[in-house]
Design a protein around this motif. Structure first.
Motif, PDB file in Angstrom:
ATOM      1  N   PHE A 255     -31.315   4.271  -4.683  1.00  0.00           N
ATOM      2  CA  PHE A 255     -31.876   4.310  -3.335  1.00  0.00           C
ATOM      3  C   PHE A 255     -33.343   3.890  -3.362  1.00  0.00           C
ATOM      4  O   PHE A 255     -34.096   4.265  -4.273  1.00  0.00           O
ATOM      5  CB  PHE A 255     -31.775   5.719  -2.748  1.00  0.00           C
ATOM      6  N   LYS A 256     -33.727   3.123  -2.348  1.00  0.00           N
ATOM      7  CA  LYS A 256     -35.124   2.754  -2.139  1.00  0.00           C
ATOM      8  C   LYS A 256     -35.434   2.898  -0.658  1.00  0.00           C
ATOM      9  O   LYS A 256     -34.724   2.340   0.192  1.00  0.00           O
ATOM     10  CB  LYS A 256     -35.374   1.309  -2.592  1.00  0.00           C
ATOM     11  N   ASP A 257     -36.466   3.652  -0.319  1.00  0.00           N
ATOM     12  CA  ASP A 257     -36.851   3.883   1.079  1.00  0.00           C
ATOM     13  C   ASP A 257     -35.671   4.385   1.908  1.00  0.00           C
ATOM     14  O   ASP A 257     -35.472   3.992   3.058  1.00  0.00           O
ATOM     15  CB  ASP A 257     -37.420   2.596   1.693  1.00  0.00           C
ATOM     16  N   GLY A 258     -34.866   5.244   1.291  1.00  0.00           N
ATOM     17  CA  GLY A 258     -33.748   5.870   1.986  1.00  0.00           C
ATOM     18  C   GLY A 258     -32.499   5.017   2.101  1.00  0.00           C
ATOM     19  O   GLY A 258     -31.506   5.460   2.691  1.00  0.00           O
ATOM     20  N   LYS A 259     -32.504   3.804   1.550  1.00  0.00           N
ATOM     21  CA  LYS A 259     -31.344   2.910   1.648  1.00  0.00           C
ATOM     22  C   LYS A 259     -30.749   2.656   0.267  1.00  0.00           C
ATOM     23  O   LYS A 259     -31.476   2.558  -0.717  1.00  0.00           O
ATOM     24  CB  LYS A 259     -31.750   1.575   2.285  1.00  0.00           C
ATOM     25  N   MET A 260     -29.419   2.518   0.217  1.00  0.00           N
ATOM     26  CA  MET A 260     -28.768   2.150  -1.033  1.00  0.00           C
ATOM     27  C   MET A 260     -29.129   0.710  -1.378  1.00  0.00           C
ATOM     28  O   MET A 260     -29.019  -0.173  -0.525  1.00  0.00           O
ATOM     29  CB  MET A 260     -27.247   2.287  -0.911  1.00  0.00           C
ATOM     30  N   VAL A 261     -29.533   0.479  -2.627  1.00  0.00           N
ATOM     31  CA  VAL A 261     -29.901  -0.880  -3.036  1.00  0.00           C
ATOM     32  C   VAL A 261     -29.041  -1.395  -4.182  1.00  0.00           C
ATOM     33  O   VAL A 261     -28.956  -2.609  -4.396  1.00  0.00           O
ATOM     34  CB  VAL A 261     -31.386  -0.963  -3.431  1.00  0.00           C
ATOM     35  N   LYS A 262     -28.405  -0.508  -4.931  1.00  0.00           N
ATOM     36  CA  LYS A 262     -27.558  -0.962  -6.034  1.00  0.00           C
ATOM     37  C   LYS A 262     -26.553   0.116  -6.398  1.00  0.00           C
ATOM     38  O   LYS A 262     -26.833   1.309  -6.269  1.00  0.00           O
ATOM     39  CB  LYS A 262     -28.395  -1.337  -7.266  1.00  0.00           C
TER      40      LYS A 262
END
Length: 328
Positions: A255-262
Protein backbone atom coordinates in the motif's frame (compact mmCIF):
# COMPACT_ATOMS: atom_id res chain seq x y z
CA UNK A 1 11.65 -1.23 -27.16
CA UNK A 2 11.01 -3.08 -23.89
CA UNK A 3 12.62 -6.31 -25.06
CA UNK A 4 15.58 -4.59 -26.64
CA UNK A 5 16.69 -2.46 -23.70
CA UNK A 6 15.45 -4.24 -20.56
CA UNK A 7 18.70 -6.03 -19.70
CA UNK A 8 20.96 -3.01 -20.23
CA UNK A 9 18.65 -0.76 -18.21
CA UNK A 10 18.49 -3.30 -15.39
CA UNK A 11 22.26 -3.75 -15.18
CA UNK A 12 22.99 -0.02 -15.33
CA UNK A 13 20.43 0.74 -12.61
CA UNK A 14 21.80 -2.08 -10.47
CA UNK A 15 25.38 -0.85 -10.72
CA UNK A 16 24.32 2.73 -10.00
CA UNK A 17 22.28 1.70 -6.95
CA UNK A 18 24.97 -0.47 -5.41
CA UNK A 19 27.45 2.40 -5.65
CA UNK A 20 25.00 4.77 -4.00
CA UNK A 21 24.29 2.26 -1.24
CA UNK A 22 27.99 1.76 -0.62
CA UNK A 23 28.55 5.51 -0.47
CA UNK A 24 25.76 5.85 2.08
CA UNK A 25 27.38 3.28 4.35
CA UNK A 26 24.92 0.40 3.84
CA UNK A 27 22.38 -0.87 6.34
CA UNK A 28 22.28 0.29 9.94
CA UNK A 29 22.60 -2.30 12.72
CA UNK A 30 19.46 -3.55 14.44
CA UNK A 31 18.03 -6.84 15.70
CA UNK A 32 20.05 -9.87 14.69
CA UNK A 33 18.87 -11.29 11.36
CA UNK A 34 17.63 -14.92 11.61
CA UNK A 35 19.86 -17.75 10.43
CA UNK A 36 19.48 -21.52 10.02
CA UNK A 37 19.45 -22.03 13.80
CA UNK A 38 16.25 -20.07 14.44
CA UNK A 39 14.06 -22.47 16.46
CA UNK A 40 10.46 -23.22 15.63
CA UNK A 41 8.28 -21.13 17.97
CA UNK A 42 6.27 -22.49 20.85
CA UNK A 43 2.96 -20.93 21.83
CA UNK A 44 1.49 -17.94 20.03
CA UNK A 45 4.25 -15.92 18.33
CA UNK A 46 4.51 -12.15 18.43
CA UNK A 47 4.40 -10.03 15.27
CA UNK A 48 8.20 -9.69 15.29
CA UNK A 49 8.57 -13.45 15.77
CA UNK A 50 6.28 -14.13 12.79
CA UNK A 51 8.33 -11.78 10.60
CA UNK A 52 11.51 -13.61 11.59
CA UNK A 53 9.95 -16.98 10.81
CA UNK A 54 8.82 -15.74 7.38
CA UNK A 55 12.38 -14.64 6.69
CA UNK A 56 13.64 -18.09 7.75
CA UNK A 57 11.22 -19.89 5.43
CA UNK A 58 11.90 -17.64 2.42
CA UNK A 59 15.67 -18.00 2.79
CA UNK A 60 15.44 -21.82 2.91
CA UNK A 61 17.20 -21.93 6.27
CA UNK A 62 15.51 -25.27 6.97
CA UNK A 63 18.07 -26.73 4.54
CA UNK A 64 21.85 -26.97 4.58
CA UNK A 65 21.71 -25.93 0.93
CA UNK A 66 18.96 -25.61 -1.66
CA UNK A 67 19.31 -25.62 -5.45
CA UNK A 68 17.04 -24.83 -8.38
CA UNK A 69 19.19 -26.54 -10.98
CA UNK A 70 18.86 -26.83 -14.75
CA UNK A 71 18.05 -30.37 -15.88
CA UNK A 72 18.66 -30.58 -19.61
CA UNK A 73 16.38 -27.95 -21.15
CA UNK A 74 14.15 -27.80 -18.07
CA UNK A 75 14.77 -24.98 -15.63
CA UNK A 76 13.03 -22.28 -13.63
CA UNK A 77 11.60 -19.54 -15.81
CA UNK A 78 10.88 -15.89 -15.01
CA UNK A 79 8.27 -14.25 -17.26
CA UNK A 80 7.48 -10.54 -17.20
CA UNK A 81 4.61 -9.18 -19.28
CA UNK A 82 3.75 -5.53 -19.88
CA UNK A 83 0.22 -4.11 -20.04
CA UNK A 84 0.38 -4.16 -23.86
CA UNK A 85 1.44 -7.82 -23.97
CA UNK A 86 5.21 -7.53 -24.56
CA UNK A 87 7.08 -10.31 -22.79
CA UNK A 88 10.54 -10.69 -21.27
CA UNK A 89 11.61 -14.25 -20.46
CA UNK A 90 14.61 -15.65 -18.62
CA UNK A 91 15.67 -19.18 -17.68
CA UNK A 92 17.27 -19.15 -14.23
CA UNK A 93 19.27 -21.37 -11.93
CA UNK A 94 19.61 -20.52 -8.26
CA UNK A 95 21.81 -22.06 -5.59
CA UNK A 96 21.54 -21.15 -1.91
CA UNK A 97 24.02 -22.28 0.74
CA UNK A 98 23.45 -21.90 4.48
CA UNK A 99 26.21 -24.30 5.54
CA UNK A 100 28.62 -21.81 7.08
CA UNK A 101 28.63 -22.83 10.75
CA UNK A 102 32.44 -23.02 10.63
CA UNK A 103 32.77 -19.55 9.10
CA UNK A 104 33.24 -16.71 11.59
CA UNK A 105 31.83 -13.93 9.41
CA UNK A 106 29.57 -15.54 6.80
CA UNK A 107 25.88 -16.44 7.19
CA UNK A 108 24.87 -17.56 3.69
CA UNK A 109 25.62 -17.34 -0.03
CA UNK A 110 23.19 -17.16 -2.94
CA UNK A 111 24.20 -17.76 -6.56
CA UNK A 112 21.78 -16.85 -9.38
CA UNK A 113 22.60 -17.63 -13.01
CA UNK A 114 20.57 -16.35 -15.98
CA UNK A 115 20.68 -19.12 -18.60
CA UNK A 116 18.48 -17.58 -21.28
CA UNK A 117 16.85 -14.29 -22.20
CA UNK A 118 18.38 -10.84 -22.44
CA UNK A 119 20.48 -11.44 -19.31
CA UNK A 120 21.84 -14.76 -20.60
CA UNK A 121 25.23 -15.60 -19.09
CA UNK A 122 24.96 -13.11 -16.21
CA UNK A 123 25.76 -14.51 -12.77
CA UNK A 124 25.19 -12.90 -9.37
CA UNK A 125 26.86 -14.23 -6.22
CA UNK A 126 25.52 -12.70 -3.00
CA UNK A 127 27.39 -13.06 0.28
CA UNK A 128 25.43 -12.42 3.47
CA UNK A 129 27.49 -11.67 6.55
CA UNK A 130 26.75 -12.40 10.19
CA UNK A 131 27.43 -8.79 11.10
CA UNK A 132 24.16 -7.03 10.25
CA UNK A 133 25.95 -3.69 10.14
CA UNK A 134 27.88 -4.96 7.14
CA UNK A 135 26.22 -4.79 3.72
CA UNK A 136 25.91 -7.91 1.62
CA UNK A 137 28.51 -8.12 -1.13
CA UNK A 138 27.62 -8.72 -4.77
CA UNK A 139 29.98 -10.37 -7.24
CA UNK A 140 28.50 -10.01 -10.73
CA UNK A 141 29.78 -11.83 -13.81
CA UNK A 142 29.24 -9.57 -16.81
CA UNK A 143 29.38 -11.77 -19.93
CA UNK A 144 29.89 -8.86 -22.31
CA UNK A 145 33.10 -7.92 -20.48
CA UNK A 146 33.94 -11.47 -19.34
CA UNK A 147 34.84 -10.00 -15.97
CA UNK A 148 33.58 -10.14 -12.39
CA UNK A 149 32.74 -6.85 -10.72
CA UNK A 150 32.21 -6.58 -6.94
CA UNK A 151 29.76 -4.16 -5.34
CA UNK A 152 27.93 -3.53 -2.08
CA UNK A 153 24.29 -4.56 -1.91
CA UNK A 154 21.83 -2.80 -4.25
CA UNK A 155 18.91 -0.66 -3.18
CA UNK A 156 16.01 -2.85 -2.00
CA UNK A 157 13.63 -1.11 -4.41
CA UNK A 158 15.67 -2.15 -7.46
CA UNK A 159 14.03 -4.60 -9.86
CA UNK A 160 15.30 -8.19 -9.69
CA UNK A 161 16.06 -9.40 -13.22
CA UNK A 162 13.81 -6.77 -14.81
CA UNK A 163 10.72 -8.17 -13.09
CA UNK A 164 8.12 -6.55 -10.81
CA UNK A 165 9.88 -8.31 -7.91
CA UNK A 166 12.48 -6.16 -6.15
CA UNK A 167 15.72 -7.15 -4.46
CA UNK A 168 13.90 -6.47 -1.20
CA UNK A 169 11.08 -8.86 -2.16
CA UNK A 170 13.43 -11.65 -3.23
CA UNK A 171 16.18 -11.55 -0.63
CA UNK A 172 17.34 -8.27 0.95
CA UNK A 173 14.44 -7.09 3.13
CA UNK A 174 15.21 -7.97 6.73
CA UNK A 175 12.69 -8.19 9.59
CA UNK A 176 14.26 -5.15 11.27
CA UNK A 177 13.66 -2.99 8.18
CA UNK A 178 9.98 -2.75 9.19
CA UNK A 179 7.77 -2.59 12.24
CA UNK A 180 5.24 -5.41 12.51
CA UNK A 181 1.70 -5.77 13.80
CA UNK A 182 -0.67 -8.75 13.83
CA UNK A 183 -4.05 -7.67 12.43
CA UNK A 184 -5.73 -10.99 13.09
CA UNK A 185 -5.96 -14.66 12.25
CA UNK A 186 -8.40 -16.13 9.74
CA UNK A 187 -8.80 -18.70 6.95
CA UNK A 188 -7.17 -17.80 3.63
CA UNK A 189 -10.07 -17.17 1.23
CA UNK A 190 -8.72 -16.75 -2.30
CA UNK A 191 -6.91 -18.46 -5.15
CA UNK A 192 -3.43 -17.23 -5.98
CA UNK A 193 -2.78 -15.19 -9.10
CA UNK A 194 -1.10 -16.09 -12.41
CA UNK A 195 -0.64 -14.53 -15.85
CA UNK A 196 -4.05 -15.42 -17.22
CA UNK A 197 -3.04 -15.55 -20.89
CA UNK A 198 -0.33 -18.13 -20.14
CA UNK A 199 -2.05 -20.45 -17.64
CA UNK A 200 -1.73 -24.10 -18.57
CA UNK A 201 0.14 -23.32 -21.81
CA UNK A 202 3.22 -25.19 -23.09
CA UNK A 203 6.24 -23.00 -22.45
CA UNK A 204 9.98 -23.15 -23.04
CA UNK A 205 12.04 -24.46 -20.09
CA UNK A 206 8.99 -25.15 -17.89
CA UNK A 207 7.26 -27.74 -20.08
CA UNK A 208 3.71 -26.65 -19.31
CA UNK A 209 2.91 -23.67 -17.13
CA UNK A 210 0.67 -24.32 -14.12
CA UNK A 211 -2.87 -23.15 -13.61
CA UNK A 212 -3.43 -20.71 -10.76
CA UNK A 213 -3.74 -22.67 -7.56
CA UNK A 214 -6.59 -22.63 -5.05
CA UNK A 215 -5.18 -25.34 -2.78
CA UNK A 216 -4.32 -22.93 0.05
CA UNK A 217 -7.93 -21.84 0.55
CA UNK A 218 -9.12 -22.35 4.14
CA UNK A 219 -5.61 -22.66 5.56
CA UNK A 220 -5.24 -20.62 8.73
CA UNK A 221 -3.15 -17.48 8.23
CA UNK A 222 -1.96 -14.51 10.23
CA UNK A 223 -2.57 -11.10 8.68
CA UNK A 224 0.75 -9.38 9.36
CA UNK A 225 1.07 -5.63 8.74
CA UNK A 226 4.67 -4.51 8.14
CA UNK A 227 5.42 -0.78 7.96
CA UNK A 228 8.67 0.29 6.34
CA UNK A 229 11.21 2.30 8.29
CA UNK A 230 12.63 3.86 5.10
CA UNK A 231 11.65 7.45 4.32
CA UNK A 232 9.91 8.33 1.04
CA UNK A 233 9.75 4.63 0.15
CA UNK A 234 7.79 3.09 -2.72
CA UNK A 235 5.32 1.57 -0.25
CA UNK A 236 4.12 2.69 3.18
CA UNK A 237 3.17 -0.72 4.51
CA UNK A 238 2.35 -4.20 3.32
CA UNK A 239 0.00 -6.89 4.61
CA UNK A 240 1.14 -10.50 4.36
CA UNK A 241 -1.06 -13.55 4.82
CA UNK A 242 1.19 -16.03 6.62
CA UNK A 243 0.47 -19.71 7.26
CA UNK A 244 0.17 -20.23 11.02
CA UNK A 245 2.12 -23.52 10.91
CA UNK A 246 4.72 -23.24 8.15
CA UNK A 247 5.09 -19.43 8.09
CA UNK A 248 4.79 -19.52 4.31
CA UNK A 249 3.56 -16.15 3.05
CA UNK A 250 0.90 -16.88 0.44
CA UNK A 251 0.03 -13.31 -0.45
CA UNK A 252 1.54 -9.89 0.23
CA UNK A 253 -0.33 -6.67 -0.64
CA UNK A 254 1.60 -3.38 -0.76
CA UNK A 255 0.00 0.00 0.00
CA UNK A 256 1.07 3.56 -0.77
CA UNK A 257 -1.01 6.58 0.32
CA UNK A 258 -3.84 4.23 1.25
CA UNK A 259 -4.00 2.53 -2.17
CA UNK A 260 -2.89 -0.95 -3.22
CA UNK A 261 0.13 -0.67 -5.52
CA UNK A 262 1.43 -4.23 -5.81
CA UNK A 263 0.49 -7.82 -5.01
CA UNK A 264 2.83 -10.80 -4.74
CA UNK A 265 1.50 -14.36 -4.45
CA UNK A 266 3.65 -17.40 -3.61
CA UNK A 267 2.64 -21.00 -4.10
CA UNK A 268 4.53 -23.13 -1.62
CA UNK A 269 5.09 -26.88 -1.77
CA UNK A 270 6.65 -29.61 0.38
CA UNK A 271 10.04 -30.67 -1.01
CA UNK A 272 9.70 -34.31 0.08
CA UNK A 273 7.79 -36.44 2.53
CA UNK A 274 10.99 -36.99 4.48
CA UNK A 275 11.23 -33.29 5.36
CA UNK A 276 7.83 -32.94 7.02
CA UNK A 277 9.48 -32.81 10.47
CA UNK A 278 10.02 -29.07 10.09
CA UNK A 279 6.88 -27.37 8.67
CA UNK A 280 9.12 -24.62 7.28
CA UNK A 281 10.99 -26.99 4.92
CA UNK A 282 9.16 -25.79 1.81
CA UNK A 283 9.99 -24.53 -1.68
CA UNK A 284 8.49 -22.00 -4.05
CA UNK A 285 6.41 -23.67 -6.77
CA UNK A 286 5.79 -20.25 -8.24
CA UNK A 287 5.76 -16.53 -7.55
CA UNK A 288 3.24 -14.23 -9.22
CA UNK A 289 3.42 -10.45 -8.95
CA UNK A 290 1.43 -7.59 -10.42
CA UNK A 291 2.28 -3.89 -10.31
CA UNK A 292 -1.15 -2.29 -10.02
CA UNK A 293 0.17 1.07 -11.26
CA UNK A 294 2.01 0.01 -14.43
CA UNK A 295 -0.07 -3.20 -14.90
CA UNK A 296 3.13 -5.19 -15.45
CA UNK A 297 3.02 -8.82 -14.30
CA UNK A 298 5.78 -11.26 -13.44
CA UNK A 299 5.57 -15.01 -12.96
CA UNK A 300 8.44 -17.21 -11.74
CA UNK A 301 7.81 -20.96 -12.08
CA UNK A 302 9.97 -23.64 -10.41
CA UNK A 303 9.28 -27.25 -11.53
CA UNK A 304 9.64 -29.60 -8.56
CA UNK A 305 11.71 -32.01 -10.66
CA UNK A 306 14.66 -29.59 -10.75
CA UNK A 307 15.04 -28.85 -7.03
CA UNK A 308 17.74 -30.39 -4.85
CA UNK A 309 18.49 -29.90 -1.17
CA UNK A 310 20.97 -30.92 1.50
CA UNK A 311 23.49 -32.11 -1.09
CA UNK A 312 27.22 -32.67 -0.64
CA UNK A 313 28.10 -29.73 -2.90
CA UNK A 314 31.28 -28.18 -1.44
CA UNK A 315 31.17 -24.61 -0.20
CA UNK A 316 33.81 -23.77 -2.80
CA UNK A 317 31.08 -23.96 -5.47
CA UNK A 318 29.74 -20.63 -4.16
CA UNK A 319 32.74 -18.62 -5.32
CA UNK A 320 34.06 -16.15 -7.83
CA UNK A 321 35.73 -19.12 -9.55
CA UNK A 322 32.31 -20.54 -10.43
CA UNK A 323 31.24 -17.17 -11.83
CA UNK A 324 34.30 -17.09 -14.08
CA UNK A 325 33.33 -20.48 -15.56
CA UNK A 326 30.00 -19.16 -16.84
CA UNK A 327 29.45 -18.89 -20.57
CA UNK A 328 26.53 -17.84 -22.76
Amino acid sequence: MYKKTASSRWLSRLLRCVLLTAAAGGMQPGLATPDRHLPYPTGIPSADAIARQVYFTNHFFAFKNFSIRRQGREMAVLITRTADGNTLRAGIERYLNNNYDDEADMRARDLAIFRSGNLRGTGILVTEYRDDARSNSYDIWLPGLRKVRRFAEPDQSESWGGSVFTFGDVTLRRPDDETHEILGRKPFRTCLGAIEALEGKPYIHAGRLPQRTCRHIDKQVYALKSTTKFKDWWYDYRISFVDTESFADYRTVYFKDGKMVKIIDRDWGVVSEGRRGDPRALFWKYWYGVDLVSKRESWAIVPQSIIEHDTDTPNSFWSERTLRKLHN
